[in-house]
Each structure stands twice: as C-alpha cells, then as structure tokens.
Motif scaffolding. Structure first.
Motif, PDB file in Angstrom:
ATOM      1  N   ILE A  60       0.844  -1.195   0.000  1.00 56.07           N
ATOM      2  CA  ILE A  60       0.000   0.000   0.000  1.00 56.07           C
ATOM      3  C   ILE A  60       0.883   1.251   0.000  1.00 56.07           C
ATOM      4  CG2 ILE A  60      -1.953  -1.119   1.138  1.00 56.07           C
ATOM      5  CD1 ILE A  60      -1.036   0.154   3.768  1.00 56.07           C
ATOM      6  N   THR A  61       0.312   2.356  -0.411  1.00 57.45           N
ATOM      7  CA  THR A  61       1.045   3.613  -0.437  1.00 57.45           C
ATOM      8  C   THR A  61       1.138   4.193   0.975  1.00 57.45           C
ATOM      9  OG1 THR A  61      -0.920   4.970  -0.778  1.00 57.45           O
ATOM     10  CG2 THR A  61       0.146   4.073  -2.750  1.00 57.45           C
ATOM     11  N   ALA A  62       2.006   5.194   1.132  1.00 55.41           N
ATOM     12  CA  ALA A  62       2.122   5.866   2.429  1.00 55.41           C
ATOM     13  C   ALA A  62       0.794   6.503   2.828  1.00 55.41           C
ATOM     14  CB  ALA A  62       3.229   6.913   2.374  1.00 55.41           C
ATOM     15  N   ALA A  63       0.092   7.100   1.847  1.00 53.89           N
ATOM     16  CA  ALA A  63      -1.194   7.734   2.137  1.00 53.89           C
ATOM     17  C   ALA A  63      -2.220   6.701   2.590  1.00 53.89           C
ATOM     18  CB  ALA A  63      -1.699   8.486   0.911  1.00 53.89           C
ATOM     19  N   GLU A  64      -2.212   5.528   1.962  1.00 59.04           N
ATOM     20  CA  GLU A  64      -3.150   4.470   2.351  1.00 59.04           C
ATOM     21  C   GLU A  64      -2.813   3.939   3.737  1.00 59.04           C
ATOM     22  OE1 GLU A  64      -4.326   2.760  -2.089  1.00 59.04           O
ATOM     23  OE2 GLU A  64      -2.562   1.967  -1.043  1.00 59.04           O
ATOM     24  N   CYS A  65      -1.536   3.914   4.074  1.00 60.11           N
ATOM     25  CA  CYS A  65      -1.133   3.493   5.413  1.00 60.11           C
ATOM     26  C   CYS A  65      -1.605   4.514   6.448  1.00 60.11           C
ATOM     27  CB  CYS A  65       0.384   3.337   5.470  1.00 60.11           C
ATOM     28  SG  CYS A  65       1.009   2.691   7.042  1.00 60.11           S
ATOM     29  N   GLN A  66      -1.503   5.784   6.115  1.00 65.89           N
ATOM     30  CA  GLN A  66      -1.979   6.833   7.028  1.00 65.89           C
ATOM     31  C   GLN A  66      -3.474   6.688   7.301  1.00 65.89           C
ATOM     32  OE1 GLN A  66      -0.375  10.196   4.580  1.00 65.89           O
ATOM     33  NE2 GLN A  66       0.259  11.014   6.562  1.00 65.89           N
ATOM     34  N   ASP A  67      -4.238   6.303   6.286  1.00 63.95           N
ATOM     35  CA  ASP A  67      -5.696   6.242   6.394  1.00 63.95           C
ATOM     36  C   ASP A  67      -6.219   4.891   6.886  1.00 63.95           C
ATOM     37  OD1 ASP A  67      -5.810   8.815   5.495  1.00 63.95           O
ATOM     38  OD2 ASP A  67      -6.335   8.299   3.430  1.00 63.95           O
ATOM     39  N   ALA A  68      -5.346   3.890   6.985  1.00 68.58           N
ATOM     40  CA  ALA A  68      -5.793   2.547   7.372  1.00 68.58           C
ATOM     41  C   ALA A  68      -6.470   2.584   8.747  1.00 68.58           C
ATOM     42  CB  ALA A  68      -4.612   1.589   7.391  1.00 68.58           C
ATOM     43  N   ARG A  69      -7.612   1.902   8.854  1.00 65.03           N
ATOM     44  CA  ARG A  69      -8.351   1.854  10.110  1.00 65.03           C
ATOM     45  C   ARG A  69      -8.194   0.486  10.761  1.00 65.03           C
ATOM     46  NH1 ARG A  69     -14.108   2.885   7.749  1.00 65.03           N
ATOM     47  NH2 ARG A  69     -13.249   1.204   6.457  1.00 65.03           N
ATOM     48  N   SER A  70      -8.400   0.444  12.040  1.00 61.32           N
ATOM     49  CA  SER A  70      -8.279  -0.821  12.768  1.00 61.32           C
ATOM     50  C   SER A  70      -9.239  -1.870  12.212  1.00 61.32           C
ATOM     51  CB  SER A  70      -8.553  -0.597  14.259  1.00 61.32           C
ATOM     52  OG  SER A  70      -7.569   0.234  14.827  1.00 61.32           O
ATOM     53  N   VAL A  71     -10.438  -1.429  11.816  1.00 60.80           N
ATOM     54  CA  VAL A  71     -11.437  -2.382  11.313  1.00 60.80           C
ATOM     55  C   VAL A  71     -11.082  -2.913   9.929  1.00 60.80           C
ATOM     56  CG1 VAL A  71     -13.321  -1.406  12.662  1.00 60.80           C
ATOM     57  CG2 VAL A  71     -12.845  -0.498  10.385  1.00 60.80           C
ATOM     58  N   ASP A  72     -10.083  -2.296   9.276  1.00 62.83           N
ATOM     59  CA  ASP A  72      -9.682  -2.757   7.941  1.00 62.83           C
ATOM     60  C   ASP A  72      -8.732  -3.950   8.003  1.00 62.83           C
ATOM     61  OD1 ASP A  72     -11.131  -0.731   6.674  1.00 62.83           O
ATOM     62  OD2 ASP A  72      -9.458   0.683   6.802  1.00 62.83           O
ATOM     63  N   LEU A  73      -8.125  -4.161   9.162  1.00 57.35           N
ATOM     64  CA  LEU A  73      -7.127  -5.219   9.315  1.00 57.35           C
ATOM     65  C   LEU A  73      -7.776  -6.460   9.913  1.00 57.35           C
ATOM     66  CD1 LEU A  73      -4.105  -6.005   9.123  1.00 57.35           C
ATOM     67  CD2 LEU A  73      -3.847  -5.123  11.456  1.00 57.35           C
ATOM     68  N   HIS A  74      -7.664  -7.583   9.213  1.00 55.75           N
ATOM     69  CA  HIS A  74      -8.317  -8.826   9.634  1.00 55.75           C
ATOM     70  C   HIS A  74      -7.282  -9.943   9.729  1.00 55.75           C
ATOM     71  CE1 HIS A  74     -12.389  -7.110   8.994  1.00 55.75           C
ATOM     72  NE2 HIS A  74     -11.776  -6.439   8.030  1.00 55.75           N
ATOM     73  N   THR A  75      -6.568  -9.973  10.852  1.00 57.69           N
ATOM     74  CA  THR A  75      -5.530 -10.985  11.029  1.00 57.69           C
ATOM     75  C   THR A  75      -6.101 -12.342  11.426  1.00 57.69           C
ATOM     76  OG1 THR A  75      -5.236 -10.257  13.323  1.00 57.69           O
ATOM     77  CG2 THR A  75      -3.789  -9.274  11.655  1.00 57.69           C
ATOM     78  N   GLU A  76      -7.355 -12.368  11.901  1.00 58.59           N
ATOM     79  CA  GLU A  76      -7.968 -13.622  12.343  1.00 58.59           C
ATOM     80  C   GLU A  76      -8.693 -14.338  11.203  1.00 58.59           C
ATOM     81  OE1 GLU A  76      -7.579 -14.814  15.380  1.00 58.59           O
ATOM     82  OE2 GLU A  76      -6.400 -13.066  15.967  1.00 58.59           O
ATOM     83  N   ALA A  77      -8.843 -13.678  10.067  1.00 57.10           N
ATOM     84  CA  ALA A  77      -9.561 -14.282   8.942  1.00 57.10           C
ATOM     85  C   ALA A  77      -8.724 -15.387   8.312  1.00 57.10           C
ATOM     86  CB  ALA A  77      -9.902 -13.213   7.906  1.00 57.10           C
ATOM     87  N   SER A  78      -9.357 -16.163   7.473  1.00 59.43           N
ATOM     88  CA  SER A  78      -8.654 -17.234   6.772  1.00 59.43           C
ATOM     89  C   SER A  78      -8.949 -17.137   5.266  1.00 59.43           C
ATOM     90  CB  SER A  78      -9.101 -18.601   7.306  1.00 59.43           C
ATOM     91  OG  SER A  78      -8.386 -19.633   6.682  1.00 59.43           O
ATOM     92  N   PRO A  79      -8.016 -16.595   4.478  1.00 61.47           N
ATOM     93  CA  PRO A  79      -6.705 -16.083   4.890  1.00 61.47           C
ATOM     94  C   PRO A  79      -6.819 -14.685   5.485  1.00 61.47           C
ATOM     95  CG  PRO A  79      -6.997 -15.791   2.541  1.00 61.47           C
ATOM     96  CD  PRO A  79      -8.213 -16.533   3.007  1.00 61.47           C
ATOM     97  N   PRO A  80      -5.838 -14.245   6.267  1.00 63.72           N
ATOM     98  CA  PRO A  80      -5.842 -12.886   6.825  1.00 63.72           C
ATOM     99  C   PRO A  80      -5.694 -11.860   5.713  1.00 63.72           C
ATOM    100  CG  PRO A  80      -3.758 -13.977   7.276  1.00 63.72           C
ATOM    101  CD  PRO A  80      -4.665 -15.023   6.708  1.00 63.72           C
TER     102      PRO A  80
END
Length: 263
Positions: A123-143
């Motif tokens: 992802i770009t730096a701007a997308e990293c700045q805007d990333a939200r906690s709800v966007d990250l799914h480490t428990e999913a299969s696949p994450p």
C-alpha cells in the motif's frame, strides 16, 4: 502533492503568499521528498507554477517563484529504474519485523507493525496513514487488509503473508490498551491524528538501515516496489499485480518486470 508542500511551508513559517524560490529548493531536501525523481519534481513545479500564476492574477502574490524553475526543468527521457529490495534484503527485512514483534516498547512495536504492513501489502504511504483498525483482519482465513477506494484507485482486498502477522497481531492487541482516540490503525498516540509522511519515512528508513540496506531512496516507495516485484517473481500475472497494488495502469509493473532476469 499540494498538501505536502503546504505542510513544508507551515513548518518553515511561510505562506502561499510569501514563499520564494529558496523555499522550493529546501522542499527537495526534506526527509520525505529528497528521494523524488526528476518526473515527480517536474509535476511539483508545474503544480506550483499554475498555482502561483493564479495567485498573481488574483492579486495575492506579486511574483511567481516557480516560473523559471518550471521552464528550466525537463521531463526525463526515460523512466528511472524503480528502487526495490533485492530478494535477500527482502527476506532480511521480513525476518527483522517478525523478530521485532516481540519487543515491549510501544513506539517500537508500532513502527515494526507499520513496516510489516507496508512490506506485506504494497500500500502507499497515504493508504497506510488512512488505514483503520477495522480494515485489518488478522484472524480471517486467509488474513487480509481491506483498502478503501481512494481517488482513482478502487477498493481492494490484499492478503497478508505469514511474516507480517506477528507484528500486526501484537499491535492489534496492544492498541486498545493505549486509550488512542479515533479509528486509525496507526496514529500520533492519544490524539488519534494520522501519522505524518515524515514519520512513515523515518520508520522505514530506520528499519532498512537496521538490516544494513542503503540506497538513495529509503522511503515507503521502496517497500511498495518490493511487494510488486515479489509478486512478479512468484509468477503472478502483471494484471493481477497491478490490481493488488491499486494501480490504474500497468506502467509500474512493466518497469518492475524489466528488473527481473528472464532466466
């Protein structure tokens, strides 16, 4: 682009009505812009030239400091070779973030998670700045990471490789205990404001220097290029790589493909 230049002016106590040619020159020396190539600098100069002409016409400025620079500048005859981590350096950085995930220091853990996410998703730096906690799914299969639509880039889902999970999972567990306001995955601590571009640049630079990788550009762009090249090396079709990176054309993938030995 304009926002980044405006932040530079504010940091130097200048305004759109008062900045001069020296302020444009100092902009190229800033940590988050020093790695810009010729074509990016020309785009900045064209933007500033148009803006200053408009401000002069509106009576806000008396001169256009970008005019001569834009006239003297030249577009590159060919695209520069994109900077990326060679395969062995890519592996070293993956091992570095996986090991650093065990540290207890909160700022260091956050920095480790940022590098892990950039290296794992492209992802770009701007997308990293805007990333939200709800966007990250480490428990999913696949994450996976959900990347919302941004400008011409459509929304996309990027699968997370195993090396990034220790740091990202640990940060997910620690973040709720820090009383950080807002929904951003990474923020300026309790205020909940996005991390700055300069901070992202410093975090990536420190990680690359820690694995003893040095180049003229040590920005998040290097990790984005490394991600795309890693997919191409794995045999992922160029069209799919462009889609995962949120690219609207295949030009970046074509340039990365030229760095790979056909054999």
């Amino acid at each position: 682009m304009f926002d980044r230049f405006l932040r530079h002016l504010l940091g130097h106590k200048k305004t759109l009505a008062s900045f001069g040619a020296s302020d444009i020159e100092s902009f190229w020396l800033a940590d988050d812009t020093s790695g810009h190539g010729i074509s990016t600098r020309m785009r900045y100069l064209k933007l500033l030239d148009r803006m200053c002409r408009h401000l002069v016409y509106a009576g806000i400025r008396h001169s256009n400091p970008a005019s001569e620079m834009a006239l003297a500048g030249r577009w590159p005859d060919a695209d520069p070779t994109p900077l990326f981590l060679p395969e062995e350096a890519d592996v070293r950085l993956q091992e570095y973030v996986a090991a650093a995930a065990m540290i207890e220091d909160v700022p260091a853990l956050c920095a480790c998670a940022i590098v892990a996410l950039l290296l794992a998703t492209g992802i770009t730096a701007a997308e990293c700045q805007d990333a939200r906690s709800v966007d990250l799914h480490t428990e999913a299969s696949p994450p996976y990471l959900h990347v919302p639509a941004r400008g011409s880039r459509p929304a996309r889902t990027v699968e997370l490789p195993a090396f990034a999970l220790p740091a990202l999972t640990r940060w997910q567990q620690r973040r709720p205990t820090l009383q950080i306001e807002g929904a951003l995955l990474f923020s300026m601590r309790a205020r909940g404001t996005p991390v700055t571009v300069a901070t992202l640049g410093n975090v990536v630079r420190s990680a690359l220097l820690a694995i003893k990788f040095e180049a003229e550009d040590l920005s998040p762009r290097v990790l984005r290029n490394t991600y795309g090249r890693r997919l191409l090396l794995a045999g992922v079709p160029m069209e799919e790589v462009a889609k995962r990176m949120g690219l609207t054309s295949h030009r970046t993938c074509e340039r990365l493909l030229l760095t790979i030995d056909p054999a």
